[in-house]
Scaffold this active site. Structure first.
Site, PDB file in Angstrom:
ATOM      1  N   ASP A  98       0.531  -0.961   0.127  1.00 26.07           N
ATOM      2  CA  ASP A  98       0.180  -0.004  -0.170  1.00 26.07           C
ATOM      3  C   ASP A  98       0.706   1.833   0.485  1.00 26.07           C
ATOM      4  OD1 ASP A  98      -2.966   1.271   0.431  1.00 26.07           O
ATOM      5  OD2 ASP A  98      -2.056   1.808   2.497  1.00 26.07           O
ATOM      6  N   GLU A 151       1.682  -0.268  -4.788  1.00 24.73           N
ATOM      7  CA  GLU A 151       0.629   0.714  -5.237  1.00 24.73           C
ATOM      8  C   GLU A 151       1.090   1.716  -5.495  1.00 24.73           C
ATOM      9  OE1 GLU A 151      -3.085   2.791  -4.007  1.00 24.73           O
ATOM     10  OE2 GLU A 151      -1.398   2.211  -2.371  1.00 24.73           O
TER      11      GLU A 151
END
Length: 695
Positions: free
Chosen positions: A342, A379
């Site tokens: 993330d 990401e």
């Protein structure tokens, strides 16, 4: 309560955390600037006070910056925590507070949730009765029954992003009430995922997180609020045993592997549940604030490159070690198959928050031998302005392809100027991933994910509707490239409903016929809706849960998705590791662009249609694909095939089910020289032998 345990021994600084030996347990933590440390031992998980306090002597129980002690006769299942004393000088970056009970950063299980209070960890005073505690684990006692990693290539992977609790929490899930929303409950739904054609589940955060980290009256549902990176979230465990979540999680992984499905974890190493300078003291802040977090020039304040209050100082040597140890633990001890990082760009920031050209942590992950066989997915952006899609470091990282999401949305809803980017996304985004030796399938393609509209809502809402989040819809993305097809929200208007259904199939066809690794969002295959909420992080209710009644209600769409996944997985054309050639080649797979006329694609600003041929000489696969995003029907010229072959219609999203998708063995032959593509439709034709008996 004893003031000191006379039986304790000095112990050693390594391994960090709590390590079980035949004759006791060794405890070790990092805390450079503290002046005193106490190890608290609890007789039971919910005891308000410890049964024993062991005061660590800095002369005997400290080596360099590591505090350690060996306690004989302890075993797995022992509940423990720490108090750490030192200067409370926020303007110097120190936030030691001996009143706060702290979790071990290396803890593998957390208890105390029944009495936990986030507010008590913020307010002055002793929070021991309302504090979380760690549990000692012996990782060697679990029977894996010969389980081994699957190592499925990206080229053969279909990812399904799901929420462990939300997948089975709904009352109509068919799972027993006590198992709803648990790892055990998820095991019961593996046959559904297998039948869908999924080869990897990407689990939204399962690291222990703080559900109280949300606005008053709401709960943190998504889990992007980590407080213990090594521990599976206890609320997802059916077992109430102190070590229940660990073994139940492993049962789940083992069951997925038996079904041929990999388990990828969404890991949140960019920030923690401790928030900003007004947040709670739970672990890292109270152990060594200046090591674990990037601080501002005035170190009273936390740098916030995450939008969540703080940023982990990932490239500090001690934090880098913790993250690597954590990843190795989940691979070696818990048998997971990969990680989605993330806001991974945060992990490229240096100790002062500046972007680094060669971040030590990311290169260590890239080259670590324990992690060599697992999927690592970035990401590749953060909330501080870094955007590194296509330029993320290393050779191994796959990347979430954000431009794929945006450009496909723009084309399917008929925006002007979208045709060129749409073509590039179909091809594998060579404009973004320009390295000549890069695997095409390291582009993780998605149209929707947890963060944003569901696929149903993408075609049902022009605007976000996040009022239930309590922020007057200020939260969530404003630019969604969505289109409600004529009216906002649910409708009984047949024409609009049919258009939405067609648009959903157009999106899914694009996703599964583009080069790259496709990722589906939980429930998109049956039109799960969040009623226009595009930021449901705090909605732990039926708004976010998988509604299993949709399987019957939208059985036709489910059939379509299963068919498209089967088609994707059955063709060599969609298992390529290199870019397709853009001219005819007798030896390599290639793609040729077309328009209404063969070989004449329209790349103009106002073009809303595109066709292409795909050919694999060795596998003898030949497809002709049409995307008509125009609001009027268009007629496309078809290539002439060699004698003995004919075009057979596999997909036409304008047709009702079951004609919208036909498996090749049942596909209808199309014998005309042109194909009339209805407005806003997608067509897939396959060249097949015109054998006797075939239609």
């Amino acid at each position: 309560m004893d003031a000191i345990n006379q039986e304790s021994l000095p112990g050693r600084s390594f391994p960090l955390g709590a390590t079980v030996y035949p004759d006791g347990v060794n405890f070790s933590i990092f805390s450079k600037s503290s002046t005193a440390v106490e190890l608290l031992l609890f007789a039971a998980p919910d005891d308000p006070q410890p049964s024993q306090v062991i005061t660590l002597d800095p002369k005997h129980n400290k080596t360099f910056y590591y505090w350690h002690v060996f306690v004989p006769h302890l075993a797995a299942g022992q509940v423990y925590a720490y108090r750490v004393y030192g200067p409370y000088l926020p303007d110097q970056g120190h936030r030691f507070d001996g009143n706060k009970v702290l979790l071990d950063p290396y803890t593998t299980a957390v208890v105390g949730w029944e009495h936990y209070s986030r507010e008590a960890a913020i307010a002055p005073g002793d929070n021991c009765p309302q504090a979380l505690r760690s549990v000692v684990l012996d990782p060697t006692t679990y029977d894996w029954e010969g389980d081994i990693p699957l190592h499925t290539p990206y080229a053969n992977t279909i990812i399904y992003e799901l929420h462990v609790a939300g997948f089975t929490r709904h009352p109509n899930s068919g799972v027993a009430p006590a198992k709803r929303g648990t790892y055990a409950g998820l095991i019961e739904k593996i046959p559904y995922l297998k039948q869908l054609g999924i080869t990897a589940v990407e689990l939204m955060p399962i690291h222990e997180f703080d559900e109280q980290d949300a606005r008053p009256g709401l709960r943190n549902y998504w889990g992007y609020s980590t407080l213990a990176f090594f521990a599976p979230h206890r609320a997802y465990s059916y077992s109430k045993d102190p070590l229940g979540p660990v073994n139940e999680f492993r049962d789940m992984v083992k069951a997925f592997h038996k079904a041929g499905i990999e388990v990828i974890l969404d890991v949140v190493f960019n920030h923690t549940a401790e928030g900003n300078e007004e947040g709670p003291t739970l672990s890292f802040r109270g152990l060594e604030n200046r090591a674990y977090y990037i601080l501002e020039k005035d170190p009273t304040y936390y740098s916030n490159y995450t939008g969540c209050g703080n940023t982990v100082r990932a490239n500090h040597e001690v934090v880098t070690r913790l993250i690597l140890d954590c990843l190795r633990y989940w691979v070696d001890v818990m048998h997971v198959d990969g990680f989605r990082f993330d806001l991974a760009s945060c992990l490229s920031r240096g100790k002062l928050g500046h972007p680094m050209e060669d971040p030590p942590l990311l290169w260590s992950i890239e080259s670590d031998p324990v992690l060599a066989g697992v999927k690592i997915i970035a990401e590749a952006w953060d909330a501080g302005g870094l955007y590194q899609v296509g330029s993320f470091i290393g050779d191994r990282f796959a990347e979430w392809n954000g431009p794929f999401r945006d450009d496909v949305r723009r084309f399917i809803k008929s925006d002007s100027g979208a045709i060129n980017e749409f073509a590039l996304r179909i091809l594998g985004s060579p404009d973004i991933f320009s390295q000549p030796d890069r695997e095409t399938n390291r582009s993780i393609n998605f149209v929707t994910c947890h963060d944003g509209f569901t696929l149903n809502d993408l075609v049902s809402y022009n605007d976000k509707h996040n009022e239930d989040n309590g922020e007057q819809s200020r939260d969530g993305a404003n630019d969604n490239h969505s289109w409600n097809c004529g009216t906002e929200g649910d409708t009984k208007e047949v024409t609009i409903a049919r258009l939405r259904d067609r648009q959903i199939r157009n999106f899914l066809t694009t996703l599964l016929l583009s080069q790259g690794t496709p990722m589906l969002l939980m429930g998109d295959e049956v039109r799960r809706t969040q009623m226009g909420n595009n930021n449901a992080y705090c909605q732990n209710n039926e708004l976010s849960w998988f509604d299993w009644s949709l399987i019957d209600k939208n059985a036709d769409l489910l059939r379509f998705v299963r068919g498209m996944i089967t088609l994707n997985q059955s063709l060599e054309l969609y298992q390529q590791e290199r870019l397709l050639e853009l001219s005819a080649d007798d030896h390599k797979p290639y793609l040729l662009w077309h328009g209404l006329k063969l070989g004449k694609p329209d790349w103009g600003e106002n073009s809303h249609s595109l066709a292409f041929s795909l050919y694999h000489p060795t596998a003898q696969e030949h497809l002709y694909v049409i995307f008509n995003a125009d609001w009027k029907p268009l007629t496309f010229e078809l290539p002439t095939l060699e004698p003995g072959h004919g075009w057979h219609r596999i997909v036409d999203t304008s047709l009702p089910s079951p004609e919208d998708f036909q498996h090749p063995q049942n596909a209808q032959r199309f014998q005309k020289a042109t194909y009339p593509a209805e407005a806003r439709s997608s067509i897939v034709l396959m060249s097949l032998p015109t054998q006797k008996g075939r239609r």
